[in-house]
Design a protein around this motif. Structure first.
Motif, PDB file in Angstrom:
ATOM      1  N   ALA A 207     -41.367   8.287   4.505  1.00  0.00           N
ATOM      2  CA  ALA A 207     -40.436   8.425   5.630  1.00  0.00           C
ATOM      3  C   ALA A 207     -39.037   8.783   5.121  1.00  0.00           C
ATOM      4  CB  ALA A 207     -40.396   7.120   6.428  1.00  0.00           C
ATOM      5  N   ARG A 208     -38.628   8.082   4.113  1.00  0.00           N
ATOM      6  CA  ARG A 208     -37.282   8.286   3.593  1.00  0.00           C
ATOM      7  C   ARG A 208     -37.128   9.689   2.989  1.00  0.00           C
ATOM      8  NH1 ARG A 208     -32.881   5.130   1.528  1.00  0.00           N
ATOM      9  NH2 ARG A 208     -33.766   3.084   1.968  1.00  0.00           N
ATOM     10  N   GLU A 209     -38.178  10.100   2.289  1.00  0.00           N
ATOM     11  CA  GLU A 209     -38.086  11.363   1.555  1.00  0.00           C
ATOM     12  C   GLU A 209     -38.287  12.588   2.454  1.00  0.00           C
ATOM     13  OE1 GLU A 209     -40.390  13.629  -2.105  1.00  0.00           O
ATOM     14  OE2 GLU A 209     -40.807  11.513  -1.725  1.00  0.00           O
ATOM     15  N   VAL A 210     -39.223  12.493   3.398  1.00  0.00           N
ATOM     16  CA  VAL A 210     -39.654  13.688   4.128  1.00  0.00           C
ATOM     17  C   VAL A 210     -39.110  13.771   5.552  1.00  0.00           C
ATOM     18  CG1 VAL A 210     -41.677  15.041   4.834  1.00  0.00           C
ATOM     19  CG2 VAL A 210     -41.739  13.702   2.726  1.00  0.00           C
ATOM     20  N   ALA A 211     -38.884  12.601   6.159  1.00  0.00           N
ATOM     21  CA  ALA A 211     -38.542  12.633   7.582  1.00  0.00           C
ATOM     22  C   ALA A 211     -37.170  13.224   7.840  1.00  0.00           C
ATOM     23  CB  ALA A 211     -38.605  11.227   8.162  1.00  0.00           C
ATOM     24  N   ASP A 212     -37.058  13.976   8.943  1.00  0.00           N
ATOM     25  CA  ASP A 212     -35.745  14.377   9.431  1.00  0.00           C
ATOM     26  C   ASP A 212     -35.168  13.252  10.283  1.00  0.00           C
ATOM     27  OD1 ASP A 212     -35.707  17.164   8.507  1.00  0.00           O
ATOM     28  OD2 ASP A 212     -37.441  17.351   9.830  1.00  0.00           O
ATOM     29  N   ARG A 213     -36.085  12.529  10.917  1.00  0.00           N
ATOM     30  CA  ARG A 213     -35.649  11.466  11.801  1.00  0.00           C
ATOM     31  C   ARG A 213     -36.675  10.343  11.722  1.00  0.00           C
ATOM     32  NH1 ARG A 213     -35.898  11.888  17.901  1.00  0.00           N
ATOM     33  NH2 ARG A 213     -36.640  13.976  17.388  1.00  0.00           N
ATOM     34  N   VAL A 214     -36.200   9.120  11.756  1.00  0.00           N
ATOM     35  CA  VAL A 214     -37.088   7.961  11.759  1.00  0.00           C
ATOM     36  C   VAL A 214     -36.895   7.231  13.088  1.00  0.00           C
ATOM     37  CG1 VAL A 214     -37.596   5.725  10.701  1.00  0.00           C
ATOM     38  CG2 VAL A 214     -37.048   7.692   9.258  1.00  0.00           C
ATOM     39  N   ILE A 215     -38.033   6.883  13.698  1.00  0.00           N
ATOM     40  CA  ILE A 215     -37.979   6.131  14.957  1.00  0.00           C
ATOM     41  C   ILE A 215     -38.576   4.758  14.703  1.00  0.00           C
ATOM     42  CG2 ILE A 215     -38.997   5.957  17.270  1.00  0.00           C
ATOM     43  CD1 ILE A 215     -38.835   8.989  17.462  1.00  0.00           C
ATOM     44  N   PHE A 216     -37.847   3.724  15.076  1.00  0.00           N
ATOM     45  CA  PHE A 216     -38.383   2.376  14.949  1.00  0.00           C
ATOM     46  C   PHE A 216     -38.813   1.896  16.325  1.00  0.00           C
ATOM     47  CE2 PHE A 216     -37.661  -2.259  15.242  1.00  0.00           C
ATOM     48  CZ  PHE A 216     -38.666  -2.668  14.377  1.00  0.00           C
ATOM     49  N   MET A 217     -40.091   1.526  16.415  1.00  0.00           N
ATOM     50  CA  MET A 217     -40.605   1.011  17.685  1.00  0.00           C
ATOM     51  C   MET A 217     -40.930  -0.463  17.554  1.00  0.00           C
ATOM     52  SD  MET A 217     -43.177   3.879  19.285  1.00  0.00           S
ATOM     53  CE  MET A 217     -43.532   2.914  20.763  1.00  0.00           C
ATOM     54  N   ASP A 218     -40.673  -1.199  18.611  1.00  0.00           N
ATOM     55  CA  ASP A 218     -41.089  -2.595  18.650  1.00  0.00           C
ATOM     56  C   ASP A 218     -41.312  -2.976  20.100  1.00  0.00           C
ATOM     57  OD1 ASP A 218     -41.766  -5.120  17.826  1.00  0.00           O
ATOM     58  OD2 ASP A 218     -39.695  -5.811  17.536  1.00  0.00           O
ATOM     59  N   ASP A 219     -42.315  -3.771  20.328  1.00  0.00           N
ATOM     60  CA  ASP A 219     -42.573  -4.291  21.661  1.00  0.00           C
ATOM     61  C   ASP A 219     -42.608  -3.182  22.715  1.00  0.00           C
ATOM     62  OD1 ASP A 219     -43.146  -6.239  23.467  1.00  0.00           O
ATOM     63  OD2 ASP A 219     -41.032  -6.771  23.825  1.00  0.00           O
ATOM     64  N   ALA A 220     -43.381  -2.130  22.410  1.00  0.00           N
ATOM     65  CA  ALA A 220     -43.684  -1.068  23.376  1.00  0.00           C
ATOM     66  C   ALA A 220     -42.516  -0.138  23.695  1.00  0.00           C
ATOM     67  CB  ALA A 220     -44.251  -1.643  24.673  1.00  0.00           C
ATOM     68  N   ALA A 221     -41.446  -0.235  22.912  1.00  0.00           N
ATOM     69  CA  ALA A 221     -40.296   0.622  23.211  1.00  0.00           C
ATOM     70  C   ALA A 221     -39.679   1.172  21.927  1.00  0.00           C
ATOM     71  CB  ALA A 221     -39.246  -0.164  23.989  1.00  0.00           C
ATOM     72  N   ILE A 222     -38.930   2.272  22.086  1.00  0.00           N
ATOM     73  CA  ILE A 222     -38.167   2.791  20.954  1.00  0.00           C
ATOM     74  C   ILE A 222     -36.891   1.958  20.853  1.00  0.00           C
ATOM     75  CG2 ILE A 222     -36.825   4.749  20.092  1.00  0.00           C
ATOM     76  CD1 ILE A 222     -38.911   6.605  21.346  1.00  0.00           C
ATOM     77  N   VAL A 223     -36.720   1.324  19.700  1.00  0.00           N
ATOM     78  CA  VAL A 223     -35.593   0.403  19.535  1.00  0.00           C
ATOM     79  C   VAL A 223     -34.410   1.114  18.893  1.00  0.00           C
ATOM     80  CG1 VAL A 223     -34.824  -1.688  18.353  1.00  0.00           C
ATOM     81  CG2 VAL A 223     -37.110  -1.599  19.394  1.00  0.00           C
ATOM     82  N   GLU A 224     -34.747   1.972  17.938  1.00  0.00           N
ATOM     83  CA  GLU A 224     -33.661   2.590  17.178  1.00  0.00           C
ATOM     84  C   GLU A 224     -34.173   3.874  16.548  1.00  0.00           C
ATOM     85  OE1 GLU A 224     -31.831  -0.122  14.471  1.00  0.00           O
ATOM     86  OE2 GLU A 224     -30.541   1.398  13.558  1.00  0.00           O
ATOM     87  N   GLN A 225     -33.340   4.875  16.452  1.00  0.00           N
ATOM     88  CA  GLN A 225     -33.741   6.074  15.719  1.00  0.00           C
ATOM     89  C   GLN A 225     -32.550   6.744  15.077  1.00  0.00           C
ATOM     90  OE1 GLN A 225     -35.074   9.459  18.126  1.00  0.00           O
ATOM     91  NE2 GLN A 225     -34.697   8.222  19.955  1.00  0.00           N
ATOM     92  N   GLY A 226     -32.841   7.527  14.054  1.00  0.00           N
ATOM     93  CA  GLY A 226     -31.760   8.211  13.351  1.00  0.00           C
ATOM     94  C   GLY A 226     -32.283   8.840  12.078  1.00  0.00           C
ATOM     95  N   ILE A 227     -31.369   9.397  11.263  1.00  0.00           N
ATOM     96  CA  ILE A 227     -31.809   9.965   9.998  1.00  0.00           C
ATOM     97  C   ILE A 227     -32.222   8.809   9.081  1.00  0.00           C
ATOM     98  CG2 ILE A 227     -30.371  12.042  10.245  1.00  0.00           C
ATOM     99  CD1 ILE A 227     -28.492  10.768   8.129  1.00  0.00           C
ATOM    100  N   PRO A 228     -33.145   9.087   8.161  1.00  0.00           N
ATOM    101  CA  PRO A 228     -33.711   7.992   7.356  1.00  0.00           C
ATOM    102  C   PRO A 228     -32.660   7.117   6.676  1.00  0.00           C
ATOM    103  CG  PRO A 228     -34.901  10.032   6.948  1.00  0.00           C
ATOM    104  CD  PRO A 228     -33.771  10.378   7.845  1.00  0.00           C
ATOM    105  N   ASP A 229     -31.655   7.732   6.101  1.00  0.00           N
ATOM    106  CA  ASP A 229     -30.670   6.935   5.366  1.00  0.00           C
ATOM    107  C   ASP A 229     -30.001   5.911   6.274  1.00  0.00           C
ATOM    108  OD1 ASP A 229     -31.323   8.276   3.129  1.00  0.00           O
ATOM    109  OD2 ASP A 229     -29.527   9.564   3.060  1.00  0.00           O
ATOM    110  N   ASP A 230     -29.670   6.330   7.486  1.00  0.00           N
ATOM    111  CA  ASP A 230     -29.034   5.400   8.422  1.00  0.00           C
ATOM    112  C   ASP A 230     -29.981   4.271   8.803  1.00  0.00           C
ATOM    113  OD1 ASP A 230     -26.795   6.857   8.312  1.00  0.00           O
ATOM    114  OD2 ASP A 230     -26.995   7.797  10.305  1.00  0.00           O
ATOM    115  N   VAL A 231     -31.206   4.658   9.193  1.00  0.00           N
ATOM    116  CA  VAL A 231     -32.127   3.628   9.679  1.00  0.00           C
ATOM    117  C   VAL A 231     -32.497   2.647   8.567  1.00  0.00           C
ATOM    118  CG1 VAL A 231     -34.415   3.193  10.667  1.00  0.00           C
ATOM    119  CG2 VAL A 231     -33.028   5.110  11.514  1.00  0.00           C
TER     120      VAL A 231
END
Lengths: 248, 219
Positions: A207-231
């Motif tokens: 995720a860190r190396e390849v992703a343009d964007r990382v999405i964190f999901m928890d409890d059926a919803a998108i909680v946070e997203q952003g570029i890997p370094d930020d997340v």
């Protein structure tokens, strides 16, 4: 990567999904641009696999809209079958067709669905198998392959439909640790070539190396997203912090 | 000595026409049963009530009543409407009977294929029908072979019930010769040997087919 355009390949608007009483997706909004690699992370049961499966209608969403390459997908078989030709899916458990050889697995979609002529399909399949490093296995049956090899064949099979988007549903979760690398290498190569990818995984390094964007999901919803370094380095939400704290 | 076993060897060949009759009933009712079974199996896995309920009713009735009763219903019972000869009556009754069991064999085999296979096929853009024909059925049929072989052997033995409506198959032949000579045991043994040969060869053929089709599972 840098080949991204503004063309939206996948758009999910207001997606809700529940299994009986249990809400598994709550108001999901998401879009993926052409050439973008989006990695979805989160604890198990957070709904990430269900989201992926809703996008190609393996799960029927209760409400919300899904657009693939700008086209709204209606809940009709004809629409869904057409859409699936443009959306490749790679499964956790490979789901290769065991009664067919590796080559037959790869040409099945193009021949049956796209009505491609067999000669043409074989040439293309051989190129794809070469690309995933399995040209020499084309006449083997899946039972003879390792997990990593199976998953690489599954990727070739999906690519044979020349999809616009690839969905990866925990593609390395069923693999022995020493086989994970070969599958991730193929996926990295694909990302580099500009394939639009939506990946559910627990491989944080990938995720860190390849992703343009990382999405964190928890409890059926998108909680946070952003570029890997930020997340990864500076998560804003405490649930993201807690999750990353546990696994990193 | 009470028994004269030399009869078994001497009279063995005169049972050939009866054995042919047994084989014909068995083969016809198996073909009938497989075709019917496949159709009914699809009814049983269908989401549509119009298909599911009739298929389920058929299986419940056939499995819940004796095969000899079913034969009598076709041969004697239906005679008010249509007079069937003994041979076609037997084929219809046994075919319908086998169809119910074979339908459940097919249904079980189809259900046993991992759901991921259907999902993978559909995610390539295949229709439900294409996925069933190209991906699910080839695997399911292979899995159905051992229980089908079992059902074929049962069908062979059940064909002896056709003697009750005077089809000149193995059992009737041995009964007739037995009662005219009072050498029941000798003639029943001949019939038994024929059944044993047929079922053994059938078992062997099914086993060979199973092994031939196992090529993709071999490591």
């Amino acid at each position: 990567m840098n080949k991204r355009s503004d063309r939206k390949m996948v758009e999910v608007k207001g997606l809700h999904k529940s299994f009986g009483e249990l809400e598994v997706l709550k108001d999901i909004n998401l879009s993926v641009s052409e050439g973008e690699v989006v990695v979805i992370i989160g604890p198990s049961g957070s709904g990430k696999s269900t989201l992926l499966r809703c996008i190609n209608f393996l799960e029927k969403n209760q409400s919300g809209e899904i657009y693939i390459d700008g086209r709204l997908i209606e809940h009709r078989d004809s629409h869904i079958n057409k859409m699936r030709q443009n959306v490749g899916m790679v499964f956790q458990h490979f789901n290769l067709f065991p009664h067919m050889t590796v080559l037959q697995n790869v040409i099945e979609g193009p021949i049956q669905v796209k009505k491609m002529n067999k000669k043409h399909a074989i040439i293309m399949a051989e190129e794809l198998l070469d690309k995933v490093g399995l040209a020499d296995k084309k006449n083997e049956y899946p039972a003879m392959l390792s997990g990593g090899q199976k998953q690489r064949v599954a990727i070739a099979r999906a690519l044979a439909m020349q999809p616009k988007v690839m969905l990866f549903d925990e593609p390395t979760s069923a693999l022995d640790p020493e086989l994970v690398g070969e599958v991730l290498a193929v996926m990295k190569e694909l990302a580099k070539e500009g394939m639009t990818m939506l990946v559910v995984t627990h491989e944080m390094g990938f995720a860190r190396e390849v992703a343009d964007r990382v999405i964190f999901m928890d409890d059926a919803a998108i909680v946070e997203q952003g570029i890997p370094d930020d997340v990864f380095d500076n998560p804003q939400n405490e649930r993201t912090q807690a999750f990353l704290g546990q696994i990193l | 000595m009470v028994y004269d076993f030399s009869i078994i060897i001497e009279e063995f060949p005169i049972f050939v026409p009866a054995a042919v009759q047994t084989l014909k009933i068995t083969a016809a009712s198996i073909v009938f049963g497989v075709v019917l079974g496949l159709v009914v199996a699809f009814g049983r896995i269908s989401k549509f009530r119009l298909f599911y309920y009739p298929a389920t009713l058929y299986i419940t009735v056939i499995r819940g009543t004796p095969i000899l009763l079913q034969l009598f219903i076709v041969y004697f019972g239906l005679s008010e409407i249509v007079m069937l000869d003994p041979f076609p009556s037997a084929v219809i009754a046994f075919g319908t009977h086998n169809g119910a069991y074979i339908a459940e064999i097919f249904r079980g085999a189809i259900k046993s294929i991992d759901i991921g296979q259907m999902e993978a096929a559909r995610s390539l853009g295949m229709s439900q029908f294409q996925a069933m024909r190209r991906i699910i059925l080839p695997q399911a049929l292979k899995r159905a072979i051992p229980p089908l072989g079992n059902q074929f052997i049962i069908a062979t033995k059940d064909s002896s019930l056709a003697s009750a409506i005077s089809v000149r198959e193995l059992l009737l032949k041995s009964q007739q010769l037995g009662s005219s000579t009072y050498r029941f045991m000798e003639y029943f043994i001949i019939a038994g040997i024929y059944y044993l040969i047929i079922t053994t060869v059938l078992g062997f053929l099914v086993h060979r087919l199973e092994r031939r089709l196992a090529v993709s599972d071999r490591l």
